[in-house]
Design a protein around this motif. Structure first.
Motif, PDB file in Angstrom:
ATOM      1  N   MET A   1       0.846  -1.192   0.000  1.00 31.75           N
ATOM      2  CA  MET A   1       0.000   0.000   0.000  1.00 31.75           C
ATOM      3  C   MET A   1       0.889   1.253   0.000  1.00 31.75           C
ATOM      4  N   ILE A   2       0.564   2.194  -0.876  1.00 27.86           N
ATOM      5  CA  ILE A   2       1.300   3.457  -0.960  1.00 27.86           C
ATOM      6  C   ILE A   2       0.327   4.585  -0.681  1.00 27.86           C
ATOM      7  N   THR A   3       0.679   5.476   0.237  1.00 25.14           N
ATOM      8  CA  THR A   3      -0.168   6.625   0.545  1.00 25.14           C
ATOM      9  C   THR A   3       0.562   7.916   0.198  1.00 25.14           C
ATOM     10  N   GLY A   4      -0.198   8.988   0.136  1.00 28.66           N
ATOM     11  CA  GLY A   4       0.347  10.299  -0.216  1.00 28.66           C
ATOM     12  C   GLY A   4      -0.476  10.906  -1.330  1.00 28.66           C
ATOM     13  N   ILE A   5       0.142  11.742  -2.153  1.00 26.83           N
ATOM     14  CA  ILE A   5      -0.534  12.294  -3.332  1.00 26.83           C
ATOM     15  C   ILE A   5      -0.252  11.334  -4.483  1.00 26.83           C
ATOM     16  N   PRO A  58       6.219   9.922 -10.329  1.00 28.21           N
ATOM     17  CA  PRO A  58       5.721  10.924 -11.280  1.00 28.21           C
ATOM     18  C   PRO A  58       5.871  12.338 -10.716  1.00 28.21           C
ATOM     19  N   PRO A  59       6.022  13.341 -11.576  1.00 24.57           N
ATOM     20  CA  PRO A  59       6.340  14.704 -11.129  1.00 24.57           C
ATOM     21  C   PRO A  59       5.370  15.290 -10.105  1.00 24.57           C
ATOM     22  N   LEU A  60       4.073  15.004 -10.234  1.00 24.78           N
ATOM     23  CA  LEU A  60       3.090  15.606  -9.341  1.00 24.78           C
ATOM     24  C   LEU A  60       2.794  14.742  -8.114  1.00 24.78           C
ATOM     25  N   ALA A  61       3.428  13.568  -8.034  1.00 22.47           N
ATOM     26  CA  ALA A  61       3.140  12.643  -6.935  1.00 22.47           C
ATOM     27  C   ALA A  61       4.009  12.955  -5.715  1.00 22.47           C
ATOM     28  N   ARG A  62       3.508  12.530  -4.551  1.00 21.72           N
ATOM     29  CA  ARG A  62       4.296  12.589  -3.318  1.00 21.72           C
ATOM     30  C   ARG A  62       3.977  11.343  -2.500  1.00 21.72           C
ATOM     31  N   ILE A  63       5.005  10.531  -2.252  1.00 26.55           N
ATOM     32  CA  ILE A  63       4.819   9.296  -1.485  1.00 26.55           C
ATOM     33  C   ILE A  63       5.083   9.586  -0.009  1.00 26.55           C
ATOM     34  N   ASP A  64       4.066   9.309   0.825  1.00 23.76           N
ATOM     35  CA  ASP A  64       4.225   9.486   2.271  1.00 23.76           C
ATOM     36  C   ASP A  64       4.619   8.183   2.957  1.00 23.76           C
ATOM     37  N   THR A  65       3.923   7.112   2.614  1.00 27.73           N
ATOM     38  CA  THR A  65       4.271   5.806   3.194  1.00 27.73           C
ATOM     39  C   THR A  65       4.306   4.768   2.086  1.00 27.73           C
ATOM     40  N   PHE A  66       5.183   3.776   2.266  1.00 29.67           N
ATOM     41  CA  PHE A  66       5.383   2.717   1.266  1.00 29.67           C
ATOM     42  C   PHE A  66       5.491   1.412   2.046  1.00 29.67           C
ATOM     43  N   GLU A  67       4.371   0.713   2.142  1.00 29.58           N
ATOM     44  CA  GLU A  67       4.320  -0.518   2.939  1.00 29.58           C
ATOM     45  C   GLU A  67       4.451  -1.735   2.028  1.00 29.58           C
ATOM     46  N   GLN A  68       5.394  -2.650   2.359  1.00 29.82           N
ATOM     47  CA  GLN A  68       5.622  -3.848   1.544  1.00 29.82           C
ATOM     48  C   GLN A  68       5.341  -5.100   2.365  1.00 29.82           C
ATOM     49  N   VAL A  69       4.639  -6.056   1.757  1.00 29.42           N
ATOM     50  CA  VAL A  69       4.433  -7.363   2.379  1.00 29.42           C
ATOM     51  C   VAL A  69       4.609  -8.425   1.297  1.00 29.42           C
ATOM     52  N   VAL A  93      -6.228   8.916   1.370  1.00 30.09           N
ATOM     53  CA  VAL A  93      -5.398   9.410   0.282  1.00 30.09           C
ATOM     54  C   VAL A  93      -5.387  10.935   0.280  1.00 30.09           C
ATOM     55  N   ALA A  94      -4.240  11.520  -0.077  1.00 29.20           N
ATOM     56  CA  ALA A  94      -4.120  12.980  -0.132  1.00 29.20           C
ATOM     57  C   ALA A  94      -4.678  13.487  -1.456  1.00 29.20           C
ATOM     58  N   ILE A  95      -5.524  14.495  -1.393  1.00 28.66           N
ATOM     59  CA  ILE A  95      -6.122  15.078  -2.597  1.00 28.66           C
ATOM     60  C   ILE A  95      -5.110  16.014  -3.234  1.00 28.66           C
ATOM     61  N   SER A  96      -4.913  15.863  -4.531  1.00 31.52           N
ATOM     62  CA  SER A  96      -3.977  16.720  -5.242  1.00 31.52           C
ATOM     63  C   SER A  96      -4.590  18.093  -5.472  1.00 31.52           C
ATOM     64  N   ALA A  97      -3.754  19.117  -5.395  1.00 31.82           N
ATOM     65  CA  ALA A  97      -4.176  20.473  -5.741  1.00 31.82           C
ATOM     66  C   ALA A  97      -4.261  20.608  -7.256  1.00 31.82           C
ATOM     67  N   ASP A  98      -5.014  21.591  -7.729  1.00 32.49           N
ATOM     68  CA  ASP A  98      -5.082  21.881  -9.169  1.00 32.49           C
ATOM     69  C   ASP A  98      -3.706  22.318  -9.665  1.00 32.49           C
ATOM     70  N   LYS A  99      -3.387  21.958 -10.904  1.00 35.92           N
ATOM     71  CA  LYS A  99      -2.089  22.311 -11.474  1.00 35.92           C
ATOM     72  C   LYS A  99      -2.274  23.010 -12.820  1.00 35.92           C
ATOM     73  N   SER A 100      -1.321  23.859 -13.152  1.00 28.87           N
ATOM     74  CA  SER A 100      -1.399  24.627 -14.393  1.00 28.87           C
ATOM     75  C   SER A 100      -1.090  23.749 -15.598  1.00 28.87           C
TER      76      SER A 100
END
Length: 762
Positions: A1-5, A58-69, A93-100
């Motif tokens: 499971m991966i969380t963040g944007i 990816p450029p607009l992504a941000r990984i907060d947690t990276f759980e491996q099993v 999940v983190a909601i992404s802000a609007d981007k140009s």
């Protein structure tokens, strides 16, 4: 499971391509927690997959947690696929802000052979609306305001192709199947559609008309920034006599012709967040620019931003001139998101409306930032940056809601490992603003299935946010909301931005906030941690004659300072611009109120001291907008040459006696200079500079007594670039450690996060 944007930012297509390149089989899907990936294949390739994904997402992504099993391998598992999203009741999940708009979409926009040529709603996975059109999680098209637009076969093909950059780009559309423009008059009657609507809008702006134009998170009021009559008309119609307007420029070359900035400032201006950036005006030797002088009167700075939607790009390409683009609202109210509200509330302001049929579900104003030395300071946290989601190192023990302050309101949520600060809501002084506050609360409660178990509010019982918190608790059977003192919350917000829980020395300098015993604070030094604070220094209180009336008419504060040191007869004879301009009867009546202590209030506010000084120098009479005095005082100081400063040799002193900075002694020093050197621009500028130098020295002098403590500089006064830069510089010279605000506003827009940081640690 991966969380963040990790949703709406091209994460799953990136995973698909990477897994395919490494010959890994399996699947990936979105759910309300984030993204799940299951892989099967060579262990070396799986290791490489994990390494690539975690280090170059990816450029607009941000990984907060990276759980491996590890899971059991499956027989007959071949190929990698993206499967349908799952939904559950507990969103994380983190909601992404609007981007140009991204370069690829802009290239297509200008390519006559491309099916997106001149289409104002061109977007892909790497750009476009996110927060403003989302209705629920997970972020899939049926959960957005694009749900009722049926994709044409070509858009459907791109949407379903994992190798296409429009794969699962939820707002994907084209001229055949997507939203369209409509130009209406100011009563909502249609004038033109599609490209004709855009072309007529261009002609009307060139002719000097004021147009309401629908953007990502709301409408702008737009006019030709080089047309003085149009800008003046906008000021008169909007009843905004002095507050600066933001200007949208076609490109960075145009921006550089209007303003000066550091390399970092230009980087921020061109970033995908596309905020309004406050920059130094670039003037000719005669002091003129190509812009109307009414764009940003009396100050040396201007807010510039670049186009961030295809519609803006098309508009500016055709106009070939900069545009005033200010939020469409009445003074003090939230940005308008629906054209019917433009017709109802701003019919007398606009000449016509450029609308479209993609509904804005969640309003979001433009972000405002400035660069101070080598750091970015967020003044208004909104489009491009917000919602701001921070990963909390420790789990939040119970779902917590912080409802923020009365002015520059935002709200904050704590759940799981998430701290979420909402986009800017605004000042809660109208029914419309209070409704916007309630709507924003409803948005986040809906998106995250969020039900607060704990509520945090300001100590001021009359704040609309405080009253909402009390009513909510009574209606829902919650215990009493926890109260957090306003200036302590400012300091806590800086601590939250840095995930800091230990002691800090905080300087909370702002306009006013309720202190202990119903006093108005605003010039406080505190030793604070997550459990509480000790107020160790503050400005010696000054008198507000008429209480809140003195905030709007700061001449009353100036007079109170003068009454402390002169007789009424002496005050009436002082050779000061604002004394001469006031009727003597008014001064006499105000003196009676001051003398009897009737309808007066004491405050330790640094912001109110700025107001009083601006009146003493004769540069303002009444306050037209918050922070006006500070902007003008900073502009005065910035206009001095090094030679003028050296020749003056002017140094003020603000002694600290028994925990109080002696405001009256500083005032007397400034009065002596004003009276002895004459009422001229150089004297005013020297006093302005000396005043801010003195404030910086006072803070640093106290900080030197506590060298082991990190320092938090917060409150709206620290939006003053001169003061903040000088204070930091002198702290650095003494080896003292200050904390960066890291994207959290130092003004009241950060209060909610500070309240939240306190609440989750109790």
């Amino acid at each position: 499971m991966i969380t963040g944007i990790v949703q709406g930012v091209g994460f799953r297509p990136f995973v698909y391509r990477l897994a395919t390149e490494l010959n890994l089989s399996g699947f990936t899907f979105n759910n309300s927690q984030g993204v799940t990936i299951e892989l099967q294949g060579n262990s070396t390739n799986i290791t490489q997959f994990v390494d690539t994904l975690t280090h170059t997402p990816p450029p607009l992504a941000r990984i907060d947690t990276f759980e491996q099993v590890e899971v059991d391998s499956l027989a007959n598992c071949s190929g990698f696929e993206i499967i349908h999203s799952e939904s559950d009741c507990s969103a994380q999940v983190a909601i992404s802000a609007d981007k140009s708009s991204c370069p690829d979409c802009l290239s297509e926009l200008n390519d006559p052979t491309n099916r997106h040529y001149r289409y104002p709603f061109t977007n892909c996975t790497n750009c476009g609306p996110r927060y403003t059109l989302i209705n629920a999680l997970p972020y899939d098209r049926p959960n957005t305001s694009m749900a009722h637009f049926t994709m044409c076969p070509e858009c459907e093909r791109a949407y379903q192709d994992p190798l296409d950059r429009r794969y699962h780009a939820q707002p994907v559309s084209c001229p055949h199947c997507g939203p369209q423009l409509t130009l209406t008059d100011n009563q909502g009657a249609a004038i033109a559609h599609k490209d004709a609507a855009l072309q007529q809008t261009v002609e009307r702006i060139k002719a000097g008309e004021i147009v309401a134009i629908k953007g990502l998170g709301g409408f702008h009021l737009v006019c030709d920034a080089t047309n003085h009559a149009a800008v003046t008309a906008l000021r008169l119609r909007k009843q905004r006599p002095a507050k600066p307007f933001a200007v949208m420029c076609a490109d960075i070359e145009t921006a550089k012709s209007l303003a000066r900035g550091s390399d970092l400032a230009w980087q921020v201006l061109t970033s995908q967040e596309r905020p309004i950036v406050l920059l130094d005006k670039h003037q000719t030797p005669t002091g003129e620019t190509q812009l109307s002088p009414s764009v940003a009167p009396t100050i040396d700075r201007i807010g510039l931003f670049l186009p961030y939607t295809p519609l803006h790009h098309l508009l500016l390409q055709a106009l070939k001139r900069p545009l005033v683009a200010t939020s469409a609202n009445r003074s003090g109210e939230p940005i308008i998101t629906d054209s019917q509200d433009i017709c109802t509330r701003l019919q007398g302001v606009v000449d016509c409306i450029l609308d479209h049929d993609r509904i804005i579900l969640n309003g979001c104003d433009d972000s405002v930032v400035q660069v101070i030395d080598d750091t970015v300071q967020i003044i208004r946290l909104a489009r491009g940056y917000a919602p701001l989601t921070m990963h909390c190192n420790r789990p939040v023990p119970q779902s917590t809601l912080a409802v923020g302050a009365q002015q520059k309101n935002s709200i904050a949520f704590g759940f799981g490992h998430n701290l979420v600060l909402s986009p800017h809501i605004g000042d809660l002084f109208s029914l419309e603003a209070e409704q916007y506050f309630i709507d924003t609360l409803a948005t986040f409660k809906r998106l995250y299935a969020f039900n607060p178990e704990q509520i945090i509010r300001d100590c001021h019982p009359d704040y609309a946010s405080s009253q909402w918190a009390e009513q909510f608790s009574q209606l829902n059977g919650h215990c009493q909301p926890t109260q957090v003192q306003h200036h302590y919350a400012h300091i806590l917000s800086v601590m939250a931005a840095n995930q800091h829980t230990g002691k800090v020395l905080g300087f909370s300098f702002d306009g006013t906030g309720l202190g202990e015993g119903r006093e108005l604070w605003g010039g406080e030094a505190m030793i604070a941690d997550i459990q509480g604070y000790q107020r160790i220094a503050h400005l010696k209180p000054i008198t507000l004659i008429g209480a809140e009336q003195a905030i709007k008419d700061p001449r009353r504060i100036m007079l109170a300072m003068l009454f402390e040191q002169y007789t009424l007869e002496q005050v009436l004879q002082l050779p000061l611009t604002n004394i001469a301009a006031m009727p003597q009867a008014s001064i006499i009546n105000l003196h009676k109120l001051w003398q009897k202590g009737v309808a007066t209030q004491q405050t330790s506010s640094v912001g109110r001291l700025f107001d009083a000084l601006a009146c003493l120098l004769g540069v303002i009479e009444t306050t037209q907008f918050e922070g006006q005095a500070g902007m003008i005082i900073e502009s005065l100081a910035n206009g001095l040459t090094e030679q003028q400063v050296a020749n003056a040799g002017l140094v003020f002193n603000l002694p600290l006696i028994d925990g109080q900075w002696q405001t009256d002694l500083l005032w007397q020093q400034m009065m002596d200079v004003q009276l002895s050197r004459g009422d001229n621009e150089t004297t005013k500028a020297l006093i302005a500079k000396g005043f801010m130098d003195c404030l910086a020295d006072a803070a640093v002098s106290l900080a030197k007594r506590h060298p082991q403590l990190p320092i938090a500089l917060c409150g709206g006064v620290y939006q003053n670039r001169y003061l903040l830069s000088l204070t930091r510089q002198r702290l650095d010279e003494h080896g003292l450690n200050w904390l960066d605000t890291k994207g959290v506003p130092v003004n009241d827009g950060g209060i909610a996060l500070g309240q939240l940081w306190y609440g989750i640690h109790q």
